[in-house]
Design a protein around this motif. Structure first.
Motif, short mmCIF file in Angstrom:
data_model
loop_
_atom_site.label_atom_id
_atom_site.label_comp_id
_atom_site.label_asym_id
_atom_site.label_seq_id
_atom_site.Cartn_x
_atom_site.Cartn_y
_atom_site.Cartn_z
N GLU A 52 -1.41 -15.42 -9.00
CA GLU A 52 -0.91 -14.06 -9.18
C GLU A 52 -0.48 -13.51 -7.84
OE1 GLU A 52 -5.17 -11.64 -9.04
OE2 GLU A 52 -4.17 -12.01 -10.96
N VAL A 53 0.40 -12.54 -7.88
CA VAL A 53 0.89 -11.91 -6.65
C VAL A 53 -0.20 -11.00 -6.10
CG1 VAL A 53 2.63 -10.39 -5.64
CG2 VAL A 53 3.27 -12.02 -7.44
N PRO A 54 -0.61 -11.18 -4.84
CA PRO A 54 -1.67 -10.33 -4.27
C PRO A 54 -1.16 -8.93 -3.97
CG PRO A 54 -0.78 -11.77 -2.58
CD PRO A 54 -0.12 -12.19 -3.87
N ALA A 55 -2.09 -8.01 -3.70
CA ALA A 55 -1.71 -6.66 -3.28
C ALA A 55 -1.04 -6.75 -1.91
CB ALA A 55 -2.94 -5.76 -3.21
N LEU A 56 0.13 -6.17 -1.78
CA LEU A 56 0.93 -6.33 -0.58
C LEU A 56 1.09 -5.01 0.18
CD1 LEU A 56 3.68 -8.48 -2.29
CD2 LEU A 56 2.02 -9.33 -0.62
N PRO A 57 1.16 -5.08 1.51
CA PRO A 57 1.40 -3.87 2.31
C PRO A 57 2.73 -3.22 1.94
CG PRO A 57 0.64 -5.66 3.70
CD PRO A 57 0.94 -6.26 2.35
#
Length: 208
Positions: A52-57
């Motif tokens: 899954e796509v991680p939380a990104l800045p």
């Protein structure tokens, strides 16, 4: 509290609310590189076996997610990346069912060249087909599902706005109450048993 202090408190409250919905932390599974002061970050999450796509800045400028185990991206996941200029998502086993519509539309807006390199892995009828070539016959039924998913994020934003307004109202009420309390304390410091003070108080009320 004067007007300048009130403005400062309001700004701090809104800033705090904003930061609770965003992230400035580099994802643990990725490598983050600064592109220079005020120029954003390069986030390299390639070849990490991510599912899954991680939380990104929010200040992500370049994003590399190729060669992972990504099959889909939930609606709204990438909407906060307003500064993004370069993205790579090829070599992932994308499942091109109804839920892939969000990613397809997002890539069309962000990077047509990146979309050209993204291919479907499943279901069988579209295996190895470039995602940008998915037709209305293949995704037509999915168009009815996107607003339902988007509605979830609408309610989330609506709740955040309601919280912000409630915070402002509470702060304004606290300021009003504090001014009233200070006024009462100042009044209590006078001794109205003194006839001269009583005469002054009477004159003030008469003038008003």
């Amino acid at each position: 509290m004067n007007k300048a202090e009130f403005t400062t408190v309001m700004g701090f409250a809104l800033l705090l609310l904003f930061h609770t919905t965003q992230t400035e932390v580099c994802p643990p599974a990725c490598l983050c590189k600064s592109l220079g002061k005020m120029k954003g970050l390069e986030i390299d999450c390639s070849s990490r076996k991510l599912k899954e796509v991680p939380a990104l800045p929010v200040n992500t400028k370049k994003l590399y997610l190729q060669n992972n185990s990504l099959t889909t991206v939930p609606p709204g996941t990438l909407d906060g990346l307003l500064s993004l200029e370069d993205v790579k998502m090829f070599d992932n086993p994308w499942n091109c069912d109804c839920h892939i519509l969000y990613l397809k539309l997002w890539l069309e807006d962000i990077s047509e060249s990146s979309l050209a390199n993204v291919r479907c892995a499943t279901p069988a009828p579209v295996k190895m087909k470039p995602m940008r070539e998915l037709t209305g016959n293949e995704l037509g039924i999915c168009k009815r599902l996107l607003p339902i998913k988007s509605l979830e994020f609408f309610w989330r934003d609506l709740i955040l706005i309601a919280v912000a307004i409630t915070t402002l109202i509470l702060v304004a009420w606290a300021l009003k109450f504090s001014k009233k309390l200070v006024y009462q304390i100042n009044i209590s410091q006078y001794d109205f048993s003194d006839p001269l003070l009583q005469q002054d108080s009477f004159k003030n009320r008469k003038v008003q």
